[in-house]
Design a protein around this motif. Sequence first.
Motif, PDB file in Angstrom:
ATOM      1  N   LEU A 152       0.813  -1.224   0.000  1.00  0.00           N
ATOM      2  CA  LEU A 152       0.000   0.000   0.000  1.00  0.00           C
ATOM      3  C   LEU A 152       0.843   1.269   0.000  1.00  0.00           C
ATOM      4  O   LEU A 152       0.308   2.374  -0.066  1.00  0.00           O
TER       5      LEU A 152
ATOM      6  N   CYS B 203       0.233   4.432  -2.294  1.00  0.00           N
ATOM      7  CA  CYS B 203      -0.869   3.924  -3.132  1.00  0.00           C
ATOM      8  C   CYS B 203      -1.599   5.044  -3.886  1.00  0.00           C
ATOM      9  O   CYS B 203      -1.912   6.093  -3.328  1.00  0.00           O
TER      10      CYS B 203
ATOM     11  N   ARG C 122      -4.285   3.929  -6.021  1.00  0.00           N
ATOM     12  CA  ARG C 122      -5.311   3.108  -6.670  1.00  0.00           C
ATOM     13  C   ARG C 122      -6.673   3.803  -6.759  1.00  0.00           C
ATOM     14  O   ARG C 122      -7.522   3.376  -7.521  1.00  0.00           O
TER      15      ARG C 122
ATOM     16  N   LEU D 107      -8.698   9.045  -3.580  1.00  0.00           N
ATOM     17  CA  LEU D 107      -8.406   9.559  -2.247  1.00  0.00           C
ATOM     18  C   LEU D 107      -6.922   9.847  -2.060  1.00  0.00           C
ATOM     19  O   LEU D 107      -6.537  10.553  -1.124  1.00  0.00           O
ATOM     20  N   CYS D 108      -6.103   9.317  -2.944  1.00  0.00           N
ATOM     21  CA  CYS D 108      -4.661   9.598  -2.845  1.00  0.00           C
ATOM     22  C   CYS D 108      -4.383  11.078  -3.106  1.00  0.00           C
ATOM     23  O   CYS D 108      -3.421  11.637  -2.589  1.00  0.00           O
TER      24      CYS D 108
ATOM     25  N   ARG E 240      -4.862  12.970   0.045  1.00  0.00           N
ATOM     26  CA  ARG E 240      -3.780  12.581   0.962  1.00  0.00           C
ATOM     27  C   ARG E 240      -2.507  13.344   0.619  1.00  0.00           C
ATOM     28  O   ARG E 240      -1.854  13.914   1.480  1.00  0.00           O
TER      29      ARG E 240
ATOM     30  N   VAL F 284     -11.503   1.877   4.254  1.00  0.00           N
ATOM     31  CA  VAL F 284     -10.558   2.553   3.353  1.00  0.00           C
ATOM     32  C   VAL F 284      -9.450   3.197   4.177  1.00  0.00           C
ATOM     33  O   VAL F 284      -9.647   3.554   5.337  1.00  0.00           O
ATOM     34  N   LYS F 285      -8.305   3.331   3.554  1.00  0.00           N
ATOM     35  CA  LYS F 285      -7.087   3.667   4.306  1.00  0.00           C
ATOM     36  C   LYS F 285      -6.665   5.130   4.191  1.00  0.00           C
ATOM     37  O   LYS F 285      -5.703   5.537   4.836  1.00  0.00           O
TER      38      LYS F 285
ATOM     39  N   ALA G   9     -11.647  -0.094  -4.666  1.00  0.00           N
ATOM     40  CA  ALA G   9     -10.176  -0.076  -4.816  1.00  0.00           C
ATOM     41  C   ALA G   9      -9.475  -0.476  -3.525  1.00  0.00           C
ATOM     42  O   ALA G   9      -8.435  -1.146  -3.558  1.00  0.00           O
TER      43      ALA G   9
HETATM   44 FE1  SF4 Z   1      -4.979   3.467  -2.090  1.00  0.00          FE
HETATM   45 FE2  SF4 Z   1      -6.890   2.862  -0.363  1.00  0.00          FE
HETATM   46 FE3  SF4 Z   1      -5.743   5.241  -0.251  1.00  0.00          FE
HETATM   47 FE4  SF4 Z   1      -7.380   4.614  -2.278  1.00  0.00          FE
HETATM   48  S1  SF4 Z   1      -7.943   4.792  -0.102  1.00  0.00           S
HETATM   49  S2  SF4 Z   1      -5.385   5.631  -2.441  1.00  0.00           S
HETATM   50  S3  SF4 Z   1      -6.927   2.443  -2.575  1.00  0.00           S
HETATM   51  S4  SF4 Z   1      -4.751   3.286   0.134  1.00  0.00           S
END
Ligand code: SF4
Length: 192
Positions: free
Chosen positions: A10, A13, A15, A18-19, A22, A86-87, A103
């Motif tokens: 991860l 990430c 994918r 949301l990245c 971040r 979700v992360k 994702a």
């Molecule tokens: Fe990656 Fe999950 Fe963050 Fe989306 S929420 S960018 S899939 S770690």
Amino acid sequence: MRLEKIERSLSGCTRCGLCEQRTADGALTVFGEGNPHAEVMVIGEAPGENESRAGRPFVGMAGSVLEGMLREVGLSRGDVYIANVVKCRPPSNRDPRKDEVAACSPFLDMQVDAVSPSVAVTLGNFATRHALMTGEGIASLHGKLRESPRWPGVFVFPCFHPSALHYNRDWKRWFEEDIVTLRGIVRDGFVR
Ligand code: SF4
């Protein structure tokens, strides 16, 4: 797959969308933490602002309520494994969208598989609906143990989200009653 390997996969990430938030916020991915062999896993929706700054799930006020809840149940934070569906933090703490869940949630599936808990305590509507694959709400699902169709062999125990308790007196009372029920489940040696 081992948790360390899942976490490594991860790193950085991109994918889902949301990245972008971040990266713009200089925030962190919140993978999860705790006992890798926990009998009880705690699952929330997504990291909030405090969590994405710390890179840890359930810190701040919601973390204090969760730790108090675990104490009542006879567990400590170190006894359980804590993760979110979700992360990365959704903007303004909105619910994660379907594409974001699609994702990211395979990583939660891998975490559940690696930890192999007996009980997954889901906090709030979102995590509960995800684990039970239902459209039903937390108000009708809380406090009852049922096997997860998503994770066969894992029993889901839905609870209200700690950060929602101050909105509704009934929720707080039901949350406290559910803790008593969960304490009994833990004391009786879970469900295996
Ligand atoms: Fe990656 Fe999950 Fe963050 Fe989306 S929420 S960018 S899939 S770690």
